[in-house]
Scaffold this active site. Structure first.
Site, mmCIF file in Angstrom:
data_model
loop_
_atom_site.group_PDB
_atom_site.id
_atom_site.type_symbol
_atom_site.label_atom_id
_atom_site.label_comp_id
_atom_site.label_asym_id
_atom_site.label_seq_id
_atom_site.Cartn_x
_atom_site.Cartn_y
_atom_site.Cartn_z
ATOM 1 N N HIS A 1 0.818 -1.228 0.000
ATOM 2 C CA HIS A 1 0.000 0.000 0.000
ATOM 3 C C HIS A 1 0.848 1.272 0.000
ATOM 4 O O HIS A 1 0.380 2.324 0.469
ATOM 5 C CB HIS A 1 -0.944 0.004 1.213
ATOM 6 C CG HIS A 1 -2.402 0.094 0.854
ATOM 7 N ND1 HIS A 1 -3.202 1.131 1.221
ATOM 8 C CD2 HIS A 1 -3.191 -0.746 0.134
ATOM 9 C CE1 HIS A 1 -4.435 0.933 0.763
ATOM 10 N NE2 HIS A 1 -4.450 -0.198 0.089
ATOM 11 N N HIS B 1 -6.664 -4.798 -10.730
ATOM 12 C CA HIS B 1 -7.184 -4.342 -9.439
ATOM 13 C C HIS B 1 -8.701 -4.235 -9.567
ATOM 14 O O HIS B 1 -9.208 -3.760 -10.589
ATOM 15 C CB HIS B 1 -6.573 -2.961 -9.188
ATOM 16 C CG HIS B 1 -6.985 -2.254 -7.942
ATOM 17 N ND1 HIS B 1 -7.806 -1.144 -7.958
ATOM 18 C CD2 HIS B 1 -6.661 -2.441 -6.652
ATOM 19 C CE1 HIS B 1 -7.958 -0.688 -6.717
ATOM 20 N NE2 HIS B 1 -7.277 -1.461 -5.900
HETATM 21 MG MG LIG Z 1 -3.455 -2.460 -3.483
#
Ligand SMILES: [Mg+2]
Length: 381
Positions: free
Chosen positions: A185, A284
């Site tokens: 992240h 994603h």
């Molecule tokens: Mg991610």
């Protein structure tokens, strides 16, 4: 055929859908959203409507060029996501107009089913092993977890041990025949990522994701050089030109989001660019049913596809679930961790329009959390 209307729907938990209507009676659905900026994307879609009304929805590439370039200023998550959702709807209309699935228009299916993974552990991973066991029981053969929760950009020895121990606990549950991927992240510096990733390598993660923030893509080669684990990135990159430096830096897996990176049109081109660098595609998608359906269509046709994210049961989906908005729920079932190929026309998803209109009346105001370090300064979420 002409486009006659473009409507948007702000639906929980944090999504935006668009519905493109035509004078032929065909309707296409898209999901133009960037999480936390749904209202901004909605305004961008409204501005793009001037280019769309009266145009032939089947001239997708020409409309894509106009939407991305004709306003002089270009790029960025808001515009790219607005274009992405509209692009999905245009492919949906084109497929329906010909009675074929979108993957057939991309050259035809190269696989019969698509492997999917699910999130475990949320933003602050604690009970990850239990969550992994639940996902395995639900049929998944792969999961993804955050490396850490809120953490210093240069983690301590104890924090680093915590990252390793949580992954070890999940690996224990998953066994050696299933996969676990680790999402950093962008919470670490380049130097910290170089120190931590080799410690994870013996646990054989499928890949490490966003080891550094996208604005440090120019340092990604330094991370790749120090990483025995395949490096993935791309949920915060929005075009071929954004992905090119990451691919040149040696990333193994690209993760464009079908609702952020220009839709079906651009993601299939990003997949081809990745193929030219021997990198695999793992889109994603912590989003809704239209984004997932569009992702699956690309996955059916992309030779270098690896695995698909899907959000069923994700921690964000507290107020509403992906399946709340679809009529054909069984089309998203994943027995043995795979979603089967559909030959339904267009994107292959039947949206429950009444449910969408009802949800839009409630709307949402989803925002990511604002995290602080112990000294009060802003922390990466
Ligand atoms: Mg991610």
């Amino acid at each position: 055929m002409k486009i006659t209307e473009v409507e948007t729907f702000l639906v929980p938990p944090r999504w935006l859908f668009c519905r493109v209507g035509t004078d032929a009676g065909l309707v296409g659905w898209g999901e133009p959203v960037v999480e936390g900026r749904a209202g901004s994307v909605r305004a961008a879609v409204d501005e793009l409507t001037d280019l769309l009304i009266g145009s032939d929805p089947r001239r997708i590439e020409d409309l894509w060029q106009a939407m991305t370039k004709a306003a002089f200023y270009r790029g960025g998550p808001v515009l790219s996501s607005a274009v992405a959702g509209i692009d999905q709807a245009l492919w949906d209309i084109l497929g329906q107009s010909l009675g074929v699935p979108v993957h057939q228009l991309l050259g035809g299916a190269v696989r019969e089913r698509v492997r999917v993974y699910g999130w475990i552990g949320g933003d602050e991973p604690s009970q990850v092993a239990d969550a992994a066991a639940e996902r395995v029981a639900a049929g998944l053969t792969a999961v993804k977890m955050n490396a850490s929760g809120r953490i210093g950009r240069m983690p301590t020895a104890a924090e680093t041990a915590g990252v390793v121990n949580r992954l070890a606990a999940v690996r224990e549950v998953m066994g050696e025949d299933r996969d676990v991927a680790v999402d950093f992240h962008g919470r670490f510096t380049v130097a910290a990522a170089r120190r931590v990733i080799p410690e994870l390598a013996p646990l054989h993660p499928l890949f490490v994701e966003e080891p550094v923030l996208p604005e440090y893509t120019h340092r990604l080669a330094d991370v790749v050089a120090a990483s025995p684990v395949p490096v993935a990135t791309g949920e915060r990159l929005f075009s071929r030109t954004d992905f090119l430096p990451a691919l040149r830096a040696g990333v193994a897996v690209v993760q464009p989001d079908l609702s952020h990176a220009g839709g079906v049109s651009e993601v299939r081109r990003i997949a081809a660019l990745a193929e030219a660098h021997d990198a695999l595609l793992a889109p994603h998608c912590p989003l809704g049913p239209i984004a997932l359906a569009a992702s699956l269509q690309v996955a059916f046709a992309a030779p270098n596809f690896l695995i698909q994210e899907q959000s069923i049961g994700i921690h964000y989906n507290a107020d509403a679930e992906l399946l709340d908005y679809v009529l054909d729920r069984e089309s998203f079932a994943f027995p043995d961790g795979f979603i089967a190929r559909t030959d339904a026309p267009g994107l292959g998803v039947r949206i429950d329009e009444a449910a969408v209109r009802r949800a839009d009346r409630a709307g949402h105001r989803w925002r990511p959390p604002v995290w602080r370090h112990p000294d009060g300064s802003l922390a990466e979420w």
